[in-house]
Design an enzyme around this catalytic site. Structure first.
Site, short mmCIF file in Angstrom:
data_model
loop_
_atom_site.label_atom_id
_atom_site.label_comp_id
_atom_site.label_asym_id
_atom_site.label_seq_id
_atom_site.Cartn_x
_atom_site.Cartn_y
_atom_site.Cartn_z
N ARG A 290 -15.39 2.32 -3.67
CA ARG A 290 -14.40 1.25 -3.64
C ARG A 290 -14.86 0.03 -4.41
O ARG A 290 -14.06 -0.63 -5.09
CB ARG A 290 -14.05 0.91 -2.19
CG ARG A 290 -13.14 1.96 -1.57
CD ARG A 290 -12.92 1.77 -0.09
NE ARG A 290 -11.95 2.78 0.39
CZ ARG A 290 -11.63 2.97 1.66
NH1 ARG A 290 -12.22 2.24 2.60
NH2 ARG A 290 -10.75 3.88 1.99
N TYR A 436 -5.98 5.34 -5.83
CA TYR A 436 -7.08 6.18 -5.34
C TYR A 436 -8.15 5.37 -4.62
O TYR A 436 -8.18 4.15 -4.67
CB TYR A 436 -7.65 7.07 -6.42
CG TYR A 436 -8.23 6.47 -7.68
CD1 TYR A 436 -8.79 5.20 -7.74
CD2 TYR A 436 -8.26 7.23 -8.85
CE1 TYR A 436 -9.34 4.70 -8.89
CE2 TYR A 436 -8.83 6.74 -10.01
CZ TYR A 436 -9.37 5.48 -10.03
OH TYR A 436 -9.93 4.99 -11.18
N GLU A 437 -9.02 6.11 -3.92
CA GLU A 437 -10.05 5.53 -3.03
C GLU A 437 -9.44 4.67 -1.94
O GLU A 437 -10.02 3.68 -1.50
CB GLU A 437 -11.08 4.72 -3.83
CG GLU A 437 -11.78 5.49 -4.92
CD GLU A 437 -12.47 6.76 -4.43
OE1 GLU A 437 -12.72 6.87 -3.23
OE2 GLU A 437 -12.70 7.65 -5.27
N GLY A 438 -8.26 5.05 -1.49
CA GLY A 438 -7.55 4.29 -0.47
C GLY A 438 -6.57 3.35 -1.13
O GLY A 438 -6.97 2.45 -1.88
N GLN A 443 -6.26 -0.71 2.03
CA GLN A 443 -7.34 -1.69 1.94
C GLN A 443 -7.00 -2.95 2.74
O GLN A 443 -7.85 -3.50 3.46
CB GLN A 443 -7.60 -2.07 0.48
CG GLN A 443 -7.94 -0.93 -0.43
CD GLN A 443 -9.21 -0.19 -0.03
OE1 GLN A 443 -10.19 -0.81 0.36
NE2 GLN A 443 -9.18 1.12 -0.11
#
Length: 574
Positions: A290, A436-438, A443
């Site tokens: 992240r 992506y990556e949350g 977040q």
């Protein structure tokens, strides 16, 4: 125009604004990392990125990855460039020396990957997960697993993937169905399918190490029943594992990166960490990823700005309002950069780039402080900073990358919408970073609901007080920042109180709260920059643009959250 790193700007932010070198030298592993070594690493990294990586960006987009008979062929030049990347020792920059790494501070790796993403986002996706996979195995892998795989991953000789997503389970990992069954020899047989796997198949390395989130037969339902299994493409005996790429996705951007649908047909793997504790091991990887995604956002915005700034200094259009520019001469029109509307775009995006750099680089430094400082209280403070600020950076920097790149495209007019100038590629490539990556919404929820409100705002308040104490109360700019820090502390308390009456409220205002936090951090960053470079035109124009054009959003977002809290309070009283 290919991307050009600017080591001098980065060195100024690291050395003069943040005072990073002496702070890092105080940590035992970095006692020998002096200013000269840092400068040498940045200079060499800048040359490598500009000369080897950046020239392949357009080819990566136009040719893209191809899927041929179950194999992925990367764009021309990618394999050779990645080989040079490994040979130069760049993947191992911050890995421990005993694992084949160079043992350098995480912030130097952060700068490197920011530049790589700016120069060629598609190619950078391949080694983008190496650091996270390395940390995951280092903390949770067995001794045998470390001996077999750790140095290969640390040096980039073998690449790694993070296999989370399934067609029916995007962000909801509790729905993962991929199964792993223990075998008598201590291995596991993994069966199931994963989608959206970056670098699931390619021709850059001989082996690919898949870290697969899956479920054991007796596991409880939901996320608490997930395990993590290492599944190599090539087994230790040299045979091919039962891991298959079924297709690569046709995407809006990132054509130089293969996004794969993967199938595991009772593939052989080994458990990482404890059964049913896969998320704990995986989050070591995800948290590292992240911060790197936030740096992708900063880099991509810088790439867009460089293109727009160069174009604005060459293109002439109409007469600019105000005094006659000295550059007019006998030309029919003035330079685009002399038009106030364009100047606003360029200076505003520059304000985001350099302000966000200060916050991201501070976070990278705090990662090493959290790992290596000898004082447990200092390590705890650093870990708190990283936990709270990482989701802010990921969401805010990636949103600005896409929106700011679109603004930079506007500088070109119609020319920006066609391929010739390359700016439209940046807009397309940057969009996925918000997902992506949350996703950025996740977040924001992670920040407010799971971290800030979990302790009633105590941790966030401590971070804000720390920032306040680093400012000079006698300076007008610093005093304004201190006022905003106090407003954010009060806002946090207000949300915490209102959430008792309406549990849905924090989820509704999470995005607005995150933006308030980011704008506060940017105001602090620019106060530090101006304090370090008084009267320097290189920094004064974006500083002025930030206060004039970006900072007013603080009051707007603050007002949105306050009104939402007041509405809840009014309904409770009624």
């Amino acid at each position: 125009m290919n991307y050009q790193p600017r080591p001098d700007d980065v060195s100024f932010l690291l050395d003069t604004v943040l005072g990073a070198p002496p702070r890092l030298r105080a940590l035992p592993p970095f006692a020998e990392v002096d200013d000269a070594l840092q400068a040498q690493v940045l200079d060499e990294a800048g040359k490598f990125v500009a000369e080897v990586i950046a020239p392949l960006n357009r080819t990566g987009d136009e040719v893209g990855c191809r899927f041929v008979d179950g194999q992925v062929v990367t764009p021309p030049g990618f394999r050779e460039a990645y080989g040079a990347f490994v040979e130069g020792g760049w993947p191992a920059l911050s890995a421990a020396t005993e694992d084949g790494g160079q043992g350098l501070p995480a912030v130097l790796e952060a700068v490197l990957f920011e530049w790589l993403s700016a120069a060629n986002h598609g190619l950078t996706m391949a080694p983008g997960l190496l650091h996270g996979a390395y940390e995951c195995l280092r903390h949770h892998g067995s001794n045998e697993m470390k001996e077999r795989y750790l140095s290969k991953i640390a040096t980039g000789e073998w690449l790694a993937t993070m296999c989370l997503t399934e067609a029916h389970a995007g962000s909801d990992l509790g729905q993962v169905r991929t199964r792993a069954v223990a075998q008598a020899d201590g291995s596991y047989r993994v069966a199931g399918g994963k989608i959206f796997i970056s670098g699931g198949e390619h021709d850059l390395t001989d082996n690919i190490i898949h870290l697969v989130l899956c479920r054991l037969p007796d596991a409880p339902a939901g996320p608490k029943g997930l395990s993590l299994v290492l599944v190599p493409k090539v087994l230790p005996d040299g045979s091919r594992n039962a891991v298959h790429c079924e297709r690569i996705e046709e995407k809006m951007g990132l054509h130089g990166s293969s996004t794969c649908a993967m199938r595991f047909d009772d593939a052989t793997g080994w458990l990482i960490g404890e059964p049913n504790r896969g998320l704990a091991a995986m989050f070591v990887m995800m948290n590292a990823a992240r911060l790197h995604v936030a740096l992708q956002g900063i880099g991509l915005l810088d790439a867009a700005w460089q293109k727009a700034d160069a174009y604005a200094h060459e293109r002439r259009q109409m007469r600019a309002p105000g005094p006659t520019p000295a550059s007019r001469g006998g030309e029919a029109g003035d330079l685009v950069v002399e038009h106030p509307a364009i100047r606003r775009i360029l200076d505003s995006q520059r304000a985001w780039i350099d302000g966000a750099r200060v916050i991201a680089y501070r976070t990278a430094v705090q990662l090493d402080v959290a790992r290596h400082d000898t004082d447990p209280k200092v390590r705890e403070r650093a870990q708190r900073w990283c936990a709270l600020i990482t989701p802010v950076l990921k969401a805010a920097c990636t949103q600005q990358a896409f929106q700011g790149a679109s603004e930079c495209l506007q500088v070109f007019g119609g020319h920006g919408y066609v391929r010739e100038w390359g700016i439209e590629q940046v807009v397309r490539d940057s969009r996925v970073t918000m997902i992506y990556e949350g996703t950025n919404e996740i977040q924001a929820i992670d920040l407010l609901v799971r971290k800030v409100l979990a302790d009633g705002g105590t941790g966030m308040s401590a971070v804000l007080i720390e920032l306040r104490d680093e400012l000079d109360a006698s300076r007008e700019i610093d005093a304004d920042v201190q006022r905003r820090l106090a407003q954010l502390r009060y806002l946090t308390t207000t949300i915490a109180m209102a959430a008792h009456a309406d549990a849905a409220l924090p989820f509704e205002v999470a995005d607005d709260y995150l933006r308030v936090v980011m704008l506060t951090l940017l105001a602090w960053a620019w106060a530090r920059i101006e304090h370090a470079a008084p009267g320097d035109a290189r920094w004064s124009a974006p500083a002025a643009a930030f206060r004039r054009w970006a900072l007013p959003e603080f009051e707007m977002r603050l007002g949105i959250v306050k009104r939402a809290c007041e509405s809840v309070t009014a309904q409770t009283v009624a």
